[in-house]
Design a protein around this motif. Structure first.
Motif, PDB file in Angstrom:
ATOM      1  N   VAL A  52       0.843  -1.197   0.000  1.00  0.00           N
ATOM      2  CA  VAL A  52       0.000   0.000   0.000  1.00  0.00           C
ATOM      3  C   VAL A  52       0.874   1.241   0.000  1.00  0.00           C
ATOM      4  N   ALA A  53       0.484   2.197  -0.827  1.00  0.00           N
ATOM      5  CA  ALA A  53       1.180   3.481  -0.872  1.00  0.00           C
ATOM      6  C   ALA A  53       0.143   4.596  -0.850  1.00  0.00           C
ATOM      7  N   GLU A  54       0.571   5.763  -0.388  1.00  0.00           N
ATOM      8  CA  GLU A  54      -0.291   6.942  -0.400  1.00  0.00           C
ATOM      9  C   GLU A  54       0.334   7.992  -1.302  1.00  0.00           C
ATOM     10  N   THR A  55      -0.528   8.750  -1.979  1.00  0.00           N
ATOM     11  CA  THR A  55      -0.069   9.817  -2.844  1.00  0.00           C
ATOM     12  C   THR A  55      -1.044  10.983  -2.775  1.00  0.00           C
ATOM     13  N   ASP A  56      -0.550  12.175  -3.095  1.00  0.00           N
ATOM     14  CA  ASP A  56      -1.428  13.341  -3.152  1.00  0.00           C
ATOM     15  C   ASP A  56      -2.091  13.467  -4.525  1.00  0.00           C
ATOM     16  N   LEU A  57      -1.806  12.542  -5.432  1.00  0.00           N
ATOM     17  CA  LEU A  57      -2.408  12.554  -6.758  1.00  0.00           C
ATOM     18  C   LEU A  57      -3.866  12.132  -6.698  1.00  0.00           C
ATOM     19  N   ASP A  58      -4.643  12.665  -7.608  1.00  0.00           N
ATOM     20  CA  ASP A  58      -6.036  12.276  -7.766  1.00  0.00           C
ATOM     21  C   ASP A  58      -6.102  10.833  -8.283  1.00  0.00           C
ATOM     22  N   PRO A  59      -7.101  10.049  -7.880  1.00  0.00           N
ATOM     23  CA  PRO A  59      -7.204   8.672  -8.375  1.00  0.00           C
ATOM     24  C   PRO A  59      -7.230   8.579  -9.902  1.00  0.00           C
ATOM     25  N   GLU A 114     -13.553   1.483 -13.350  1.00  0.00           N
ATOM     26  CA  GLU A 114     -12.686   2.604 -13.708  1.00  0.00           C
ATOM     27  C   GLU A 114     -12.442   3.540 -12.528  1.00  0.00           C
ATOM     28  N   ASN A 115     -11.185   3.928 -12.364  1.00  0.00           N
ATOM     29  CA  ASN A 115     -10.714   4.816 -11.298  1.00  0.00           C
ATOM     30  C   ASN A 115     -10.819   4.211  -9.896  1.00  0.00           C
ATOM     31  N   GLU A 116     -11.158   2.917  -9.802  1.00  0.00           N
ATOM     32  CA  GLU A 116     -11.320   2.283  -8.486  1.00  0.00           C
ATOM     33  C   GLU A 116     -10.575   0.957  -8.333  1.00  0.00           C
ATOM     34  N   ARG A 117     -10.755   0.043  -9.319  1.00  0.00           N
ATOM     35  CA  ARG A 117     -10.254  -1.318  -9.118  1.00  0.00           C
ATOM     36  C   ARG A 117      -9.961  -1.979 -10.464  1.00  0.00           C
ATOM     37  N   PHE A 118      -8.860  -2.733 -10.495  1.00  0.00           N
ATOM     38  CA  PHE A 118      -8.479  -3.473 -11.691  1.00  0.00           C
ATOM     39  C   PHE A 118      -7.808  -4.756 -11.237  1.00  0.00           C
ATOM     40  N   GLN A 136      -8.267   4.313  -3.679  1.00  0.00           N
ATOM     41  CA  GLN A 136      -9.273   4.833  -2.754  1.00  0.00           C
ATOM     42  C   GLN A 136      -8.964   6.294  -2.472  1.00  0.00           C
ATOM     43  N   ASP A 137      -9.938   7.149  -2.738  1.00  0.00           N
ATOM     44  CA  ASP A 137      -9.801   8.575  -2.461  1.00  0.00           C
ATOM     45  C   ASP A 137     -10.112   8.783  -0.978  1.00  0.00           C
ATOM     46  N   ALA A 138      -9.097   9.157  -0.219  1.00  0.00           N
ATOM     47  CA  ALA A 138      -9.252   9.335   1.227  1.00  0.00           C
ATOM     48  C   ALA A 138      -9.345  10.823   1.554  1.00  0.00           C
ATOM     49  N   LYS A 139     -10.548  11.287   1.768  1.00  0.00           N
ATOM     50  CA  LYS A 139     -10.801  12.662   2.202  1.00  0.00           C
ATOM     51  C   LYS A 139     -10.359  13.716   1.188  1.00  0.00           C
ATOM     52  N   GLY A 140     -10.234  13.339  -0.080  1.00  0.00           N
ATOM     53  CA  GLY A 140      -9.952  14.312  -1.127  1.00  0.00           C
ATOM     54  C   GLY A 140      -8.525  14.826  -1.180  1.00  0.00           C
ATOM     55  N   VAL A 142      -5.683  12.639  -0.208  1.00  0.00           N
ATOM     56  CA  VAL A 142      -4.773  11.499  -0.307  1.00  0.00           C
ATOM     57  C   VAL A 142      -5.474  10.389  -1.084  1.00  0.00           C
ATOM     58  N   THR A 143      -4.726   9.763  -1.980  1.00  0.00           N
ATOM     59  CA  THR A 143      -5.216   8.572  -2.657  1.00  0.00           C
ATOM     60  C   THR A 143      -4.407   7.393  -2.124  1.00  0.00           C
ATOM     61  N   ILE A 144      -5.124   6.375  -1.696  1.00  0.00           N
ATOM     62  CA  ILE A 144      -4.484   5.149  -1.222  1.00  0.00           C
ATOM     63  C   ILE A 144      -4.465   4.176  -2.393  1.00  0.00           C
ATOM     64  N   VAL A 145      -3.273   3.739  -2.759  1.00  0.00           N
ATOM     65  CA  VAL A 145      -3.091   2.822  -3.875  1.00  0.00           C
ATOM     66  C   VAL A 145      -2.601   1.501  -3.290  1.00  0.00           C
ATOM     67  N   ALA A 146      -3.358   0.451  -3.527  1.00  0.00           N
ATOM     68  CA  ALA A 146      -2.978  -0.868  -2.997  1.00  0.00           C
ATOM     69  C   ALA A 146      -2.784  -1.848  -4.144  1.00  0.00           C
ATOM     70  N   HIS A 147      -1.791  -2.704  -4.001  1.00  0.00           N
ATOM     71  CA  HIS A 147      -1.570  -3.789  -4.954  1.00  0.00           C
ATOM     72  C   HIS A 147      -1.594  -5.086  -4.154  1.00  0.00           C
ATOM     73  N   TYR A 148      -2.594  -5.890  -4.423  1.00  0.00           N
ATOM     74  CA  TYR A 148      -2.808  -7.149  -3.719  1.00  0.00           C
ATOM     75  C   TYR A 148      -2.484  -8.297  -4.657  1.00  0.00           C
ATOM     76  N   GLN A 149      -1.783  -9.300  -4.168  1.00  0.00           N
ATOM     77  CA  GLN A 149      -1.458 -10.481  -4.946  1.00  0.00           C
ATOM     78  C   GLN A 149      -1.837 -11.710  -4.145  1.00  0.00           C
ATOM     79  N   GLU A 150      -2.388 -12.699  -4.848  1.00  0.00           N
ATOM     80  CA  GLU A 150      -2.840 -13.909  -4.179  1.00  0.00           C
ATOM     81  C   GLU A 150      -2.556 -15.117  -5.058  1.00  0.00           C
TER      82      GLU A 150
END
Length: 190
Positions: A52-59, A114-118, A136-140, A142-150
């Motif tokens: 998981v990473a956080e960024t100030d970029l828009d989703p 789109e803009n949420e999940r892939f 995930q847009d967190a409070k406008g 911060v965008t939380i970007v997660a990469h999950y692998q299974e």
């Protein structure tokens, strides 16, 4: 919880007729359920990792970089080579050639909002490999970007830790490349 072996799957962009609206989602869920229930399968074995990473970029900026990557544009020389066989949508096939290897993995897009999940999945040796990006847009601010692998399926208890570690080893660098590409794209649009 009252039905032994039952599973709940929430299908994105699906209403009252999932078999018509998102047939590829329904088929994937049904196939996985049947495979898990088959006699002799090791359906309790799952290896997973999430970065998981956080960024100030828009989703939408991060999504644009993801879209570029999964439609065949390498973000950096470290990026995997990806060929898409149709539109960027659930049910479309991908050919992924991991950087530094001499093989290609055939995958199918199984989640798309789109803009949420892939998410995309492949089956290798009876094991299902799932990779999912979520935004995930967190409070406008911060965008939380997660990469999950299974990795799931027969024998994962033995193969999962080693194979998973190799698959996930470059995830921090790949995430940094993704966010750098998104930042560059957003600044170029100004």
């Amino acid at each position: 919880a009252a039905i032994p072996g039952a599973q709940l799957h929430v299908l994105a962009a699906t209403g009252h007729l999932p078999q018509w609206e998102t047939p590829h989602h329904v088929l994937t869920v049904a196939q996985n359920f049947i495979a898990d229930a088959a006699p002799g399968t090791d359906n309790d074995s799952v290896w997973s990792a999430e970065y998981v990473a956080e960024t100030d970029l828009d989703p939408t900026a991060v999504w644009a970089a993801l879209r570029d990557l999964y439609t065949g544009t390498k973000l950096t020389e470290r990026s995997d080579s990806i060929e898409i066989h149709g539109p960027l949508a659930a049910g479309t096939r991908l050919s992924v050639h991991p950087q530094g290897t001499d093989f290609t993995v055939e995958c199918e897009i199984v989640e798309f909002a789109e803009n949420e999940r892939f998410g995309y999945m492949s089956v290798l040796g009876g094991q299902r490999l799932l990779s999912r990006h979520t935004l995930q847009d967190a409070k406008g601010t911060v965008t939380i970007v997660a990469h999950y692998q299974e990795i799931a399926g027969p024998g994962v208890a033995q193969t999962g830790p080693e194979l998973g570690a190799r698959i996930a080893a470059d995830t921090p660098e790949a995430m940094a490349d993704l966010l750098d590409a998104a930042r560059w794209r957003a600044s170029s649009a100004r």
